[in-house]
Design a protein around this motif. Structure first.
Motif, PDB file in Angstrom:
ATOM      1  N   THR A  64     -19.229   4.690   4.382  1.00 23.70           N
ATOM      2  CA  THR A  64     -19.341   4.456   5.820  1.00 23.70           C
ATOM      3  C   THR A  64     -20.634   5.090   6.298  1.00 23.70           C
ATOM      4  OG1 THR A  64     -16.934   4.444   6.090  1.00 23.70           O
ATOM      5  CG2 THR A  64     -18.276   4.785   8.065  1.00 23.70           C
ATOM      6  N   LYS A  65     -21.548   4.257   6.792  1.00 22.11           N
ATOM      7  CA  LYS A  65     -22.873   4.720   7.185  1.00 22.11           C
ATOM      8  C   LYS A  65     -22.984   4.749   8.697  1.00 22.11           C
ATOM      9  CE  LYS A  65     -27.793   3.625   6.565  1.00 22.11           C
ATOM     10  NZ  LYS A  65     -28.248   2.939   7.780  1.00 22.11           N
ATOM     11  N   SER A  66     -23.245   5.954   9.215  1.00 19.18           N
ATOM     12  CA  SER A  66     -23.444   6.112  10.651  1.00 19.18           C
ATOM     13  C   SER A  66     -24.729   6.869  10.956  1.00 19.18           C
ATOM     14  CB  SER A  66     -22.255   6.844  11.279  1.00 19.18           C
ATOM     15  OG  SER A  66     -22.080   8.116  10.668  1.00 19.18           O
ATOM     16  N   GLY A  67     -25.499   7.140   9.905  1.00 19.73           N
ATOM     17  CA  GLY A  67     -26.752   7.880  10.032  1.00 19.73           C
ATOM     18  C   GLY A  67     -27.462   7.854   8.694  1.00 19.73           C
ATOM     19  N   PRO A  68     -28.320   8.829   8.436  1.00 18.81           N
ATOM     20  CA  PRO A  68     -29.033   8.868   7.157  1.00 18.81           C
ATOM     21  C   PRO A  68     -28.069   8.955   5.976  1.00 18.81           C
ATOM     22  CG  PRO A  68     -30.035  10.372   8.737  1.00 18.81           C
ATOM     23  CD  PRO A  68     -28.746   9.913   9.341  1.00 18.81           C
ATOM     24  N   LEU A  69     -28.444   8.300   4.885  1.00 16.74           N
ATOM     25  CA  LEU A  69     -27.614   8.324   3.681  1.00 16.74           C
ATOM     26  C   LEU A  69     -27.753   9.625   2.907  1.00 16.74           C
ATOM     27  CD1 LEU A  69     -28.032   4.698   2.269  1.00 16.74           C
ATOM     28  CD2 LEU A  69     -25.970   5.718   3.235  1.00 16.74           C
ATOM     29  N   GLY A  70     -28.861  10.334   3.117  1.00 16.95           N
ATOM     30  CA  GLY A  70     -29.083  11.577   2.386  1.00 16.95           C
ATOM     31  C   GLY A  70     -29.497  11.346   0.950  1.00 16.95           C
ATOM     32  N   ILE A  71     -30.237  10.269   0.708  1.00 24.29           N
ATOM     33  CA  ILE A  71     -30.679   9.977  -0.659  1.00 24.29           C
ATOM     34  C   ILE A  71     -32.194   9.840  -0.687  1.00 24.29           C
ATOM     35  CG2 ILE A  71     -28.548   8.893  -1.416  1.00 24.29           C
ATOM     36  CD1 ILE A  71     -29.773   6.179  -0.814  1.00 24.29           C
ATOM     37  N   ASP A  72     -32.752  10.189  -1.833  1.00 14.24           N
ATOM     38  CA  ASP A  72     -34.187  10.028  -2.083  1.00 14.24           C
ATOM     39  C   ASP A  72     -34.337   8.927  -3.120  1.00 14.24           C
ATOM     40  OD1 ASP A  72     -36.914  10.308  -2.395  1.00 14.24           O
ATOM     41  OD2 ASP A  72     -36.762  12.051  -3.705  1.00 14.24           O
ATOM     42  N   VAL A  73     -34.893   7.786  -2.691  1.00 15.20           N
ATOM     43  CA  VAL A  73     -35.029   6.644  -3.590  1.00 15.20           C
ATOM     44  C   VAL A  73     -36.506   6.342  -3.801  1.00 15.20           C
ATOM     45  CG1 VAL A  73     -32.812   5.620  -2.999  1.00 15.20           C
ATOM     46  CG2 VAL A  73     -34.831   5.012  -1.664  1.00 15.20           C
ATOM     47  N   VAL A  74     -36.806   5.807  -4.983  1.00 21.04           N
ATOM     48  CA  VAL A  74     -38.207   5.535  -5.309  1.00 21.04           C
ATOM     49  C   VAL A  74     -38.278   4.375  -6.285  1.00 21.04           C
ATOM     50  CG1 VAL A  74     -38.274   7.142  -7.258  1.00 21.04           C
ATOM     51  CG2 VAL A  74     -40.386   6.598  -6.050  1.00 21.04           C
ATOM     52  N   HIS A  75     -39.371   3.645  -6.213  1.00 15.90           N
ATOM     53  CA  HIS A  75     -39.730   2.661  -7.227  1.00 15.90           C
ATOM     54  C   HIS A  75     -41.221   2.424  -7.087  1.00 15.90           C
ATOM     55  CE1 HIS A  75     -39.575  -0.612 -10.055  1.00 15.90           C
ATOM     56  NE2 HIS A  75     -38.271  -0.470 -10.176  1.00 15.90           N
ATOM     57  N   THR A  76     -41.909   2.416  -8.204  1.00 18.16           N
ATOM     58  CA  THR A  76     -43.368   2.330  -8.165  1.00 18.16           C
ATOM     59  C   THR A  76     -43.878   0.904  -8.035  1.00 18.16           C
ATOM     60  OG1 THR A  76     -43.410   2.315 -10.587  1.00 18.16           O
ATOM     61  CG2 THR A  76     -43.693   4.443  -9.488  1.00 18.16           C
ATOM     62  N   HIS A  77     -43.006  -0.093  -8.176  1.00 15.95           N
ATOM     63  CA  HIS A  77     -43.427  -1.489  -8.106  1.00 15.95           C
ATOM     64  C   HIS A  77     -42.712  -2.144  -6.930  1.00 15.95           C
ATOM     65  CE1 HIS A  77     -44.282  -0.239 -12.207  1.00 15.95           C
ATOM     66  NE2 HIS A  77     -45.170  -1.207 -12.271  1.00 15.95           N
TER      67      HIS A  77
END
Length: 212
Positions: free
Chosen positions: A131-144
């Motif tokens: 249930t998302k009501s604000g920031p997910l609190g995750i750090d995501v990355v992809h270089t492409h």
């Protein structure tokens, strides 16, 4: 005089392929009884600088973003094997001549050798519902940004994901897992980021995990 490395692949390569062929999956490593992957012996020609693959490097293995040459070591391998053992975008290169878990060592081996025994794996997938009501609190990355098909989770802070993990210890989201779909919608990394930003309420994330 001694031949340069590119023209003299190590004699141990065949042995490495044999060892990979007899490797068994570790117990409790995933939902499947047999590790979903395959082995390939790749050979590049003297005039080729690489094997024809572009990677996303997560520090432990390489995710194949694209195969960018029609005539390359990878394409020549693909032409001679069963479709289930063809290297494709989204596969993981997890071992090079027996080296694994360290992409710097694996990359050096790819550069130094004209023949490499590789082990590839394919992601296992599962869904999580948050249930998302604000920031997910995750750090995501992809270089492409335009070529990739996933977002790598590099960090997970307090938020909906950690709450899911507390409530579902059998299906916890972990560092280096990939998000490959948001509410069943897939896309490249930029599109996936936008789907994450714009979603709210109950959100279903499709998670991809490297088999262990």
């Amino acid at each position: 005089p001694q031949a340069p490395p590119l023209r003299s692949p190590p004699k141990a390569t065949a042995a490495a392929v044999s060892a990979l062929a007899h490797r068994r999956p570790s117990p409790g490593g995933g939902a499947t009884a047999e590790r979903p992957g395959f082995r390939a012996l790749l050979r590049r020609r003297q005039d080729e600088k690489d094997y024809g693959m572009e990677f996303f490097d997560d520090g432990e293995c390489f995710e194949i973003v694209c195969i960018y040459k029609r005539d390359s070591a990878v394409m020549r391998h693909n032409a001679g094997v069963d479709p289930s053992k063809r290297v494709r975008s989204g596969d993981l290169l997890v071992s090079v001549n027996g080296l694994s878990g360290n992409t710097q060592e694996m990359s050096a081996e790819l550069r130094a050798r004209a023949e490499v025994a590789c082990e590839f794996a394919r992601f296992e997938h599962f869904n999580v519902q948050i249930t998302k009501s604000g920031p997910l609190g995750i750090d995501v990355v992809h270089t492409h940004r335009d070529l990739g098909v996933s977002l790598a989770l590099m960090g997970i802070a307090e938020g909906p994901i950690t709450r899911w993990n507390d409530e579902h210890p059998e299906a916890q989201v972990q560092r280096l897992d990939r998000i490959v779909a948001v509410n069943s919608r897939r896309g490249n990394p930029e599109e996936l980021k936008e789907l994450l930003r714009s979603s709210s309420g109950v959100v279903t994330l499709t998670i991809a995990r490297r088999p262990r």
